[in-house]
Design a protein around this motif. Structure first.
Motif, PDB file in Angstrom:
ATOM      1  N   TRP A   1       2.350   1.090  -3.000  1.00 41.89           N
ATOM      2  CA  TRP A   1       2.076  -0.007  -2.059  1.00 41.89           C
ATOM      3  C   TRP A   1       0.742  -0.676  -2.391  1.00 41.89           C
ATOM      4  O   TRP A   1       0.617  -1.901  -2.382  1.00 41.89           O
ATOM      5  CB  TRP A   1       2.070   0.565  -0.631  1.00 41.89           C
ATOM      6  CG  TRP A   1       1.648  -0.396   0.424  1.00 41.89           C
ATOM      7  CD1 TRP A   1       2.351  -1.480   0.885  1.00 41.89           C
ATOM      8  CD2 TRP A   1       0.425  -0.368   1.181  1.00 41.89           C
ATOM      9  NE1 TRP A   1       1.632  -2.119   1.868  1.00 41.89           N
ATOM     10  CE2 TRP A   1       0.458  -1.466   2.073  1.00 41.89           C
ATOM     11  CE3 TRP A   1      -0.688   0.477   1.185  1.00 41.89           C
ATOM     12  CZ2 TRP A   1      -0.582  -1.724   2.968  1.00 41.89           C
ATOM     13  CZ3 TRP A   1      -1.719   0.211   2.081  1.00 41.89           C
ATOM     14  CH2 TRP A   1      -1.654  -0.884   2.949  1.00 41.89           C
ATOM     15  N   ILE A   2      -0.260   0.125  -2.739  1.00 41.89           N
ATOM     16  CA  ILE A   2      -1.568  -0.424  -3.106  1.00 41.89           C
ATOM     17  C   ILE A   2      -1.471  -1.176  -4.433  1.00 41.89           C
ATOM     18  O   ILE A   2      -2.002  -2.269  -4.587  1.00 41.89           O
ATOM     19  CB  ILE A   2      -2.622   0.711  -3.184  1.00 41.89           C
ATOM     20  CG1 ILE A   2      -3.010   1.149  -1.775  1.00 41.89           C
ATOM     21  CG2 ILE A   2      -3.856   0.258  -3.947  1.00 41.89           C
ATOM     22  CD1 ILE A   2      -4.226   2.030  -1.685  1.00 41.89           C
ATOM     23  N   LYS A   3      -0.752  -0.587  -5.369  1.00 43.88           N
ATOM     24  CA  LYS A   3      -0.635  -1.172  -6.706  1.00 43.88           C
ATOM     25  C   LYS A   3       0.085  -2.520  -6.653  1.00 43.88           C
ATOM     26  O   LYS A   3      -0.280  -3.462  -7.365  1.00 43.88           O
ATOM     27  CB  LYS A   3       0.106  -0.204  -7.626  1.00 43.88           C
ATOM     28  CG  LYS A   3      -0.110  -0.517  -9.081  1.00 43.88           C
ATOM     29  CD  LYS A   3       0.167   0.648  -9.975  1.00 43.88           C
ATOM     30  CE  LYS A   3      -0.197   0.249 -11.395  1.00 43.88           C
ATOM     31  NZ  LYS A   3       0.136   1.269 -12.339  1.00 43.88           N
ATOM     32  N   LYS A   4       1.088  -2.588  -5.811  1.00 45.36           N
ATOM     33  CA  LYS A   4       1.855  -3.839  -5.667  1.00 45.36           C
ATOM     34  C   LYS A   4       0.956  -4.992  -5.241  1.00 45.36           C
ATOM     35  O   LYS A   4       1.232  -6.151  -5.482  1.00 45.36           O
ATOM     36  CB  LYS A   4       2.960  -3.647  -4.613  1.00 45.36           C
ATOM     37  CG  LYS A   4       4.354  -3.546  -5.248  1.00 45.36           C
ATOM     38  CD  LYS A   4       5.438  -3.854  -4.244  1.00 45.36           C
ATOM     39  CE  LYS A   4       5.676  -2.655  -3.360  1.00 45.36           C
ATOM     40  NZ  LYS A   4       6.631  -2.642  -2.363  1.00 45.36           N
ATOM     41  N   GLN A   5      -0.146  -4.629  -4.553  1.00 41.50           N
ATOM     42  CA  GLN A   5      -1.067  -5.664  -4.090  1.00 41.50           C
ATOM     43  C   GLN A   5      -2.176  -5.941  -5.111  1.00 41.50           C
ATOM     44  O   GLN A   5      -3.092  -6.710  -4.850  1.00 41.50           O
ATOM     45  CB  GLN A   5      -1.661  -5.252  -2.750  1.00 41.50           C
ATOM     46  CG  GLN A   5      -0.564  -5.045  -1.728  1.00 41.50           C
ATOM     47  CD  GLN A   5      -1.105  -4.499  -0.432  1.00 41.50           C
ATOM     48  OE1 GLN A   5      -1.678  -5.243   0.346  1.00 41.50           O
ATOM     49  NE2 GLN A   5      -0.950  -3.218  -0.204  1.00 41.50           N
TER      50      GLN A   5
END
Ligand code: WAQ
Ligand code: MG
Length: 256
Positions: A157-161
């Motif tokens: 989820w963090i990486k997607k951002q």
């Protein structure tokens, strides 16, 4: 069984004898994940940009799973500022926008900027008057007993951002717990890692990531939590230090 694993490390002398704080870490883990997390903590304390720790304290405590509270992650907003003054201006603006008084905002900045040495916890300031509420002085209040609910999902989820790394993950967890604490309106933070210039203002469910918020080479980091007047301080400190929480990125308000 869930376990709280807490680490703090210092150089030359232990913290209580005035040693230099190197690093700290707080996890809340399943029993089988504890050993590896401890290994990582030791490695990190020995290879830190602030220096090599030679005093490492690790505490492992069983936590009653029924007491764990699940809380939502904050949404991310990312700002690349032109320069340090610009970054700080933006941070101050965010704090004013969510109702912190100018007096309290100025107090928070002068507290962090005038530090002789870095803190290892956070200062609690009253959001209207800017008065320091806790009596922890240089140590500050240490937020503890928190982690993510779903490690792989959270990282994804963090990486997607567009973000990655330990700093972001840890700060996102801590900021989510602080935001969920009774009476906290906002948080201001920057790192004590001399090479890490990104800081944040967390308020109103949003983690405003700001780069830069401090100057390169500065080893003084800190956190300020702005507290609503009339908040029961004991309850707040108890929540920050003791209440076990797991941050669920899939709950509540989300980033893109
Ligand atoms: N509880 C309270 N205060 C803490 C805690 C804690 N568990 N851990 C650290 N602090 C305080 C302490 O005063 C440190 O000096 C200061 O915060 C900075 O800690 O890219 O790395 O662990 O989005 O160095 C923010 C940006 C990075 C991340 C913050 O903090 C991103 C960071 P550090
Ligand atoms: Mg650090």
């Amino acid at each position: 069984m869930l376990y709280s694993v807490r680490m703090r490390s210092a150089k030359d002398r232990p913290h209580e004898k005035g040693g230099k704080h190197i690093s700290g870490a707080e996890r809340l883990l399943e029993e089988q994940a504890v050993d590896e997390a401890v290994r990582q903590m030791i490695r990190r304390a020995r290879m830190h940009t602030r220096g090599k720790a030679d005093f490492i304290s690790i505490k492992i405590e069983r936590i009653d799973r029924n007491k764990v509270e699940e809380i939502p992650a904050l949404a991310f907003l990312d700002l690349q500022a032109g320069d340090l003054a610009d970054g700080r201006r933006f941070a101050k603006q965010q704090l004013l926008t969510c109702g912190i008084s100018k007096q309290a905002v100025d107090k928070a900045f002068s507290l962090l900027l005038d530090l002789k040495d870095n803190m290892r916890g956070a200062a609690l300031l009253e959001a209207e008057t800017g008065e320091r509420l806790d009596a922890f002085h240089m140590r500050g209040v240490r937020v503890s007993r928190m982690d993510v609910k779903d490690e792989a999902g959270f990282a994804c989820w963090i990486k997607k951002q567009g973000f990655e790394g330990l700093h972001v993950r840890e700060a996102a967890v801590l900021a989510a717990k602080v935001a969920a604490a009774p009476g906290v309106i906002a948080e201001l933070c920057w790192s004590d890692d001399p090479q890490y210039l990104t800081g944040y203002v967390a308020a109103q469910g949003v983690y405003h990531r700001i780069t830069p918020l401090k100057s390169f080479g500065d080893e003084r980091g800190g956190r300020v939590f702005f507290v609503r007047s009339g908040t029961e301080l004991n309850k707040l400190v108890q929540y920050l230090q003791e209440q076990p929480v797991l941050v669920n990125w899939n709950l509540g308000k989300q980033g893109k």
